[in-house]
Design a protein around this motif. Structure first.
Motif, PDB file in Angstrom:
ATOM      1  N   LEU A  73      -5.061  -1.475  -6.291  1.00 42.77           N
ATOM      2  CA  LEU A  73      -5.444  -0.744  -5.078  1.00 42.77           C
ATOM      3  C   LEU A  73      -4.234  -0.540  -4.176  1.00 42.77           C
ATOM      4  O   LEU A  73      -4.031   0.560  -3.621  1.00 42.77           O
ATOM      5  CB  LEU A  73      -6.539  -1.533  -4.339  1.00 42.77           C
ATOM      6  CG  LEU A  73      -7.045  -0.954  -3.018  1.00 42.77           C
ATOM      7  CD1 LEU A  73      -7.618   0.450  -3.220  1.00 42.77           C
ATOM      8  CD2 LEU A  73      -8.095  -1.870  -2.397  1.00 42.77           C
ATOM      9  N   THR A  74      -3.409  -1.571  -4.048  1.00 45.42           N
ATOM     10  CA  THR A  74      -2.208  -1.475  -3.215  1.00 45.42           C
ATOM     11  C   THR A  74      -1.274  -0.392  -3.740  1.00 45.42           C
ATOM     12  O   THR A  74      -0.740   0.420  -2.965  1.00 45.42           O
ATOM     13  CB  THR A  74      -1.481  -2.831  -3.172  1.00 45.42           C
ATOM     14  OG1 THR A  74      -2.368  -3.824  -2.651  1.00 45.42           O
ATOM     15  CG2 THR A  74      -0.246  -2.760  -2.291  1.00 45.42           C
ATOM     16  N   GLU A  75      -1.060  -0.350  -5.064  1.00 40.00           N
ATOM     17  CA  GLU A  75      -0.161   0.649  -5.659  1.00 40.00           C
ATOM     18  C   GLU A  75      -0.694   2.055  -5.473  1.00 40.00           C
ATOM     19  O   GLU A  75       0.069   2.991  -5.187  1.00 40.00           O
ATOM     20  CB  GLU A  75       0.058   0.341  -7.149  1.00 40.00           C
ATOM     21  CG  GLU A  75       0.966  -0.850  -7.403  1.00 40.00           C
ATOM     22  CD  GLU A  75       2.291  -0.734  -6.672  1.00 40.00           C
ATOM     23  OE1 GLU A  75       2.944   0.341  -6.753  1.00 40.00           O
ATOM     24  OE2 GLU A  75       2.675  -1.701  -5.978  1.00 40.00           O
ATOM     25  N   LYS A  76      -2.000   2.233  -5.640  1.00 44.20           N
ATOM     26  CA  LYS A  76      -2.604   3.557  -5.454  1.00 44.20           C
ATOM     27  C   LYS A  76      -2.420   4.035  -4.011  1.00 44.20           C
ATOM     28  O   LYS A  76      -2.085   5.196  -3.749  1.00 44.20           O
ATOM     29  CB  LYS A  76      -4.091   3.509  -5.799  1.00 44.20           C
ATOM     30  CG  LYS A  76      -4.397   3.295  -7.270  1.00 44.20           C
ATOM     31  CD  LYS A  76      -4.127   4.545  -8.086  1.00 44.20           C
ATOM     32  CE  LYS A  76      -4.592   4.366  -9.538  1.00 44.20           C
ATOM     33  NZ  LYS A  76      -4.269   5.562 -10.354  1.00 44.20           N
ATOM     34  N   LEU A  77      -2.633   3.132  -3.077  1.00 42.90           N
ATOM     35  CA  LEU A  77      -2.489   3.483  -1.659  1.00 42.90           C
ATOM     36  C   LEU A  77      -1.017   3.767  -1.322  1.00 42.90           C
ATOM     37  O   LEU A  77      -0.728   4.694  -0.559  1.00 42.90           O
ATOM     38  CB  LEU A  77      -3.027   2.341  -0.780  1.00 42.90           C
ATOM     39  CG  LEU A  77      -4.552   2.153  -0.782  1.00 42.90           C
ATOM     40  CD1 LEU A  77      -4.919   0.840  -0.127  1.00 42.90           C
ATOM     41  CD2 LEU A  77      -5.245   3.318  -0.073  1.00 42.90           C
ATOM     42  N   ARG A  78      -0.134   2.967  -1.893  1.00 35.49           N
ATOM     43  CA  ARG A  78       1.296   3.165  -1.639  1.00 35.49           C
ATOM     44  C   ARG A  78       1.750   4.526  -2.192  1.00 35.49           C
ATOM     45  O   ARG A  78       2.503   5.261  -1.530  1.00 35.49           O
ATOM     46  CB  ARG A  78       2.088   2.027  -2.263  1.00 35.49           C
ATOM     47  CG  ARG A  78       3.587   2.063  -1.921  1.00 35.49           C
ATOM     48  CD  ARG A  78       4.305   0.841  -2.453  1.00 35.49           C
ATOM     49  NE  ARG A  78       4.016  -0.348  -1.665  1.00 35.49           N
ATOM     50  CZ  ARG A  78       3.592  -1.501  -2.142  1.00 35.49           C
ATOM     51  NH1 ARG A  78       3.359  -1.618  -3.447  1.00 35.49           N
ATOM     52  NH2 ARG A  78       3.382  -2.524  -1.368  1.00 35.49           N
ATOM     53  N   ALA A  79       1.255   4.885  -3.378  1.00 39.51           N
ATOM     54  CA  ALA A  79       1.613   6.174  -3.977  1.00 39.51           C
ATOM     55  C   ALA A  79       1.054   7.335  -3.167  1.00 39.51           C
ATOM     56  O   ALA A  79       1.731   8.341  -2.933  1.00 39.51           O
ATOM     57  CB  ALA A  79       1.089   6.241  -5.412  1.00 39.51           C
ATOM     58  N   ALA A  80      -0.194   7.169  -2.684  1.00 41.47           N
ATOM     59  CA  ALA A  80      -0.805   8.225  -1.881  1.00 41.47           C
ATOM     60  C   ALA A  80      -0.071   8.391  -0.558  1.00 41.47           C
ATOM     61  O   ALA A  80       0.121   9.514  -0.066  1.00 41.47           O
ATOM     62  CB  ALA A  80      -2.264   7.889  -1.613  1.00 41.47           C
ATOM     63  N   VAL A 135       0.481  -2.035   3.444  1.00 44.29           N
ATOM     64  CA  VAL A 135       0.295  -0.618   3.092  1.00 44.29           C
ATOM     65  C   VAL A 135      -0.709   0.040   4.039  1.00 44.29           C
ATOM     66  O   VAL A 135      -0.548   1.198   4.432  1.00 44.29           O
ATOM     67  CB  VAL A 135      -0.186  -0.492   1.627  1.00 44.29           C
ATOM     68  CG1 VAL A 135      -0.628   0.941   1.334  1.00 44.29           C
ATOM     69  CG2 VAL A 135       0.919  -0.899   0.673  1.00 44.29           C
ATOM     70  N   LEU A 136      -1.748  -0.706   4.404  1.00 41.54           N
ATOM     71  CA  LEU A 136      -2.803  -0.160   5.257  1.00 41.54           C
ATOM     72  C   LEU A 136      -2.436  -0.180   6.745  1.00 41.54           C
ATOM     73  O   LEU A 136      -3.127   0.425   7.564  1.00 41.54           O
ATOM     74  CB  LEU A 136      -4.093  -0.970   5.064  1.00 41.54           C
ATOM     75  CG  LEU A 136      -4.787  -0.838   3.701  1.00 41.54           C
ATOM     76  CD1 LEU A 136      -5.861  -1.903   3.556  1.00 41.54           C
ATOM     77  CD2 LEU A 136      -5.392   0.552   3.563  1.00 41.54           C
ATOM     78  N   GLY A 137      -1.363  -0.899   7.090  1.00 37.54           N
ATOM     79  CA  GLY A 137      -1.028  -1.059   8.504  1.00 37.54           C
ATOM     80  C   GLY A 137      -1.974  -2.014   9.195  1.00 37.54           C
ATOM     81  O   GLY A 137      -2.267  -1.870  10.390  1.00 37.54           O
ATOM     82  N   GLY A 138      -2.461  -2.997   8.438  1.00 39.00           N
ATOM     83  CA  GLY A 138      -3.403  -3.963   8.990  1.00 39.00           C
ATOM     84  C   GLY A 138      -2.834  -5.361   9.047  1.00 39.00           C
ATOM     85  O   GLY A 138      -1.621  -5.570   8.944  1.00 39.00           O
ATOM     86  N   GLN A 139      -3.720  -6.335   9.203  1.00 37.73           N
ATOM     87  CA  GLN A 139      -3.339  -7.734   9.295  1.00 37.73           C
ATOM     88  C   GLN A 139      -4.145  -8.557   8.303  1.00 37.73           C
ATOM     89  O   GLN A 139      -5.257  -8.170   7.930  1.00 37.73           O
ATOM     90  CB  GLN A 139      -3.608  -8.285  10.703  1.00 37.73           C
ATOM     91  CG  GLN A 139      -2.698  -7.742  11.783  1.00 37.73           C
ATOM     92  CD  GLN A 139      -3.097  -8.277  13.150  1.00 37.73           C
ATOM     93  OE1 GLN A 139      -3.247  -7.523  14.107  1.00 37.73           O
ATOM     94  NE2 GLN A 139      -3.277  -9.579  13.249  1.00 37.73           N
ATOM     95  N   VAL A 140      -3.591  -9.698   7.940  1.00 36.53           N
ATOM     96  CA  VAL A 140      -4.300 -10.642   7.081  1.00 36.53           C
ATOM     97  C   VAL A 140      -5.098 -11.611   7.954  1.00 36.53           C
ATOM     98  O   VAL A 140      -4.632 -12.048   9.008  1.00 36.53           O
ATOM     99  CB  VAL A 140      -3.310 -11.418   6.187  1.00 36.53           C
ATOM    100  CG1 VAL A 140      -3.989 -12.606   5.513  1.00 36.53           C
ATOM    101  CG2 VAL A 140      -2.729 -10.492   5.123  1.00 36.53           C
ATOM    102  N   SER A 141      -6.315 -11.908   7.504  1.00 37.64           N
ATOM    103  CA  SER A 141      -7.133 -12.939   8.144  1.00 37.64           C
ATOM    104  C   SER A 141      -7.751 -13.774   7.026  1.00 37.64           C
ATOM    105  O   SER A 141      -7.447 -13.568   5.848  1.00 37.64           O
ATOM    106  CB  SER A 141      -8.196 -12.315   9.046  1.00 37.64           C
ATOM    107  OG  SER A 141      -8.989 -11.372   8.326  1.00 37.64           O
TER     108      SER A 141
END
Length: 349
Positions: A338-345, A252-258
């Motif tokens: 947090l993921t759902e809120k960001l996805r909705a926004a 959702v953020l356009g980032g990467q996992v570390s």
């Protein structure tokens, strides 16, 4: 050895396939700072074949001078011809300081060269300064404290302590430096370096290996050092399957996992994704530390992030000491929300 003969800060400018490695620009940035403290110049050492055209790139990132050793024997990295070339440059030009990137090439080349020029080398440095050594004068021996020494700091004893090391009686002072630790300067557009060509001559012997074939590894794992947003998980995530909620947030953020070392040691994630003293040093714009306690070894690899957000159920976790924003609670509930809120926004835009 007359130490006064040795002047200037030199950087081994690593290139592979005629592309300068990012660590070279990082080292030039630090070299410029060190040279300023010593009132000296910065010199890049460029080894390879048909590489002279790369000199101006090095000038843009801080090199006052570039010494080019160009020879067919240097087209592909091999220990013997590269060690011969670099040690010959050191013996001729007598640098005070030589910095080498702690890459696969640098970790092979640095120790070999330091042995040939009869000096010490501090490996895997995370900090470099100019100062006095010993750091604290010994009572009754204050006059023996030496000034303008390169103070090389690195993790020791498996990362459980930090050591500051100097090389007061030999020159050059040599260090390998971890990628991602130092910051490159903003490029000076149009800068031109004073280029000097030097070739010590190469006589192949039984130490020259023959390269039959070069096979390039292909990885589908993007380098976390280049990421602007990292969602990092620790032992507190609970299981490798549970990293799915971190992957959803990163997507959702356009980032990467570390991840932290504990995750790698458990076999949940590959070492390429590890952040910390024994992993990679990262400087993203946004860093999520999820289920990570915040041991000093991990913090050393991510504390330079612009914004740090910590999520941990332990309100006393050390990670909150370095976080800009902290959330105390169950990551299994917080992260999906947090993921759902960001996805909705994101969808609402």
């Amino acid at each position: 050895m007359s130490l006064e003969e040795y002047k200037g800060v030199y950087v081994f400018a690593q290139q592979v396939d005629n592309q300068i490695s990012g660590i070279s620009f990082e080292l030039l940035g630090k070299a410029k700072e060190l040279a300023g403290d010593l009132n000296e110049k910065v010199t890049a050492i460029l080894l390879g074949h048909n590489v002279k055209g790369l000199a101006d790139q090095l000038a843009e990132y801080g090199a006052d001078k570039v010494i080019v050793v160009d020879d067919p024997e240097l087209e592909v990295y091999r220990t013997e011809p590269y060690a011969h070339a670099l040690s010959s440059v050191i013996n001729k030009y007598k640098p005070d300081i030589v910095l080498v990137g702690a890459t696969a090439i640098g970790r092979d080349l640095g120790p070999t060269v330091s042995a040939r020029v009869a000096t010490g080398l501090t490996a895997d440095c995370t900090k470099l300064d100019i100062g006095d050594f010993p750091l604290n004068p010994i009572p009754g021996k204050e006059a023996e404290q030496k000034h303008d020494q390169l103070l090389m700091t690195r993790p020791a004893f498996g990362g459980n302590t930090i050591a500051t090391i100097a090389c007061p009686d030999n020159r050059p002072q040599m260090a390998t430096v971890r990628p991602g630790v130092m910051q490159k300067i903003d490029p000076i557009k149009g800068a031109k370096a004073d280029v000097e060509e030097f070739n010590p001559g190469f006589t192949p012997n039984n130490k020259y290996v023959t390269i039959k074939e070069v096979v390039k590894a292909v990885s589908n794992i993007a380098d976390i050092m280049d990421a602007k947003i990292l969602v990092s998980g620790g032992r507190g995530v609970g299981s490798p399957e549970n990293f799915k909620i971190l992957e959803d947030l990163a997507e959702v953020l356009g980032g990467q996992v570390s991840c932290s070392r504990a995750v790698v040691d458990a076999g949940w994630k590959p070492k390429d994704l590890q952040v910390g003293q024994t992993g990679k040093t990262v400087r993203p714009q946004l860093y999520f530390a999820i289920g990570i306690s915040g041991a000093i070894q991990h913090v050393a690899g991510m504390e330079e992030a612009d914004v740090i957000v910590a999520i941990n159920k332990d309100e006393d976790a050390p990670i909150f000491d370095v976080a800009d924003y902290g959330i105390v609670g169950d990551l299994n509930k917080i992260v999906p929300q947090l993921t759902e809120k960001l996805r909705a926004a994101k969808a609402a835009k």
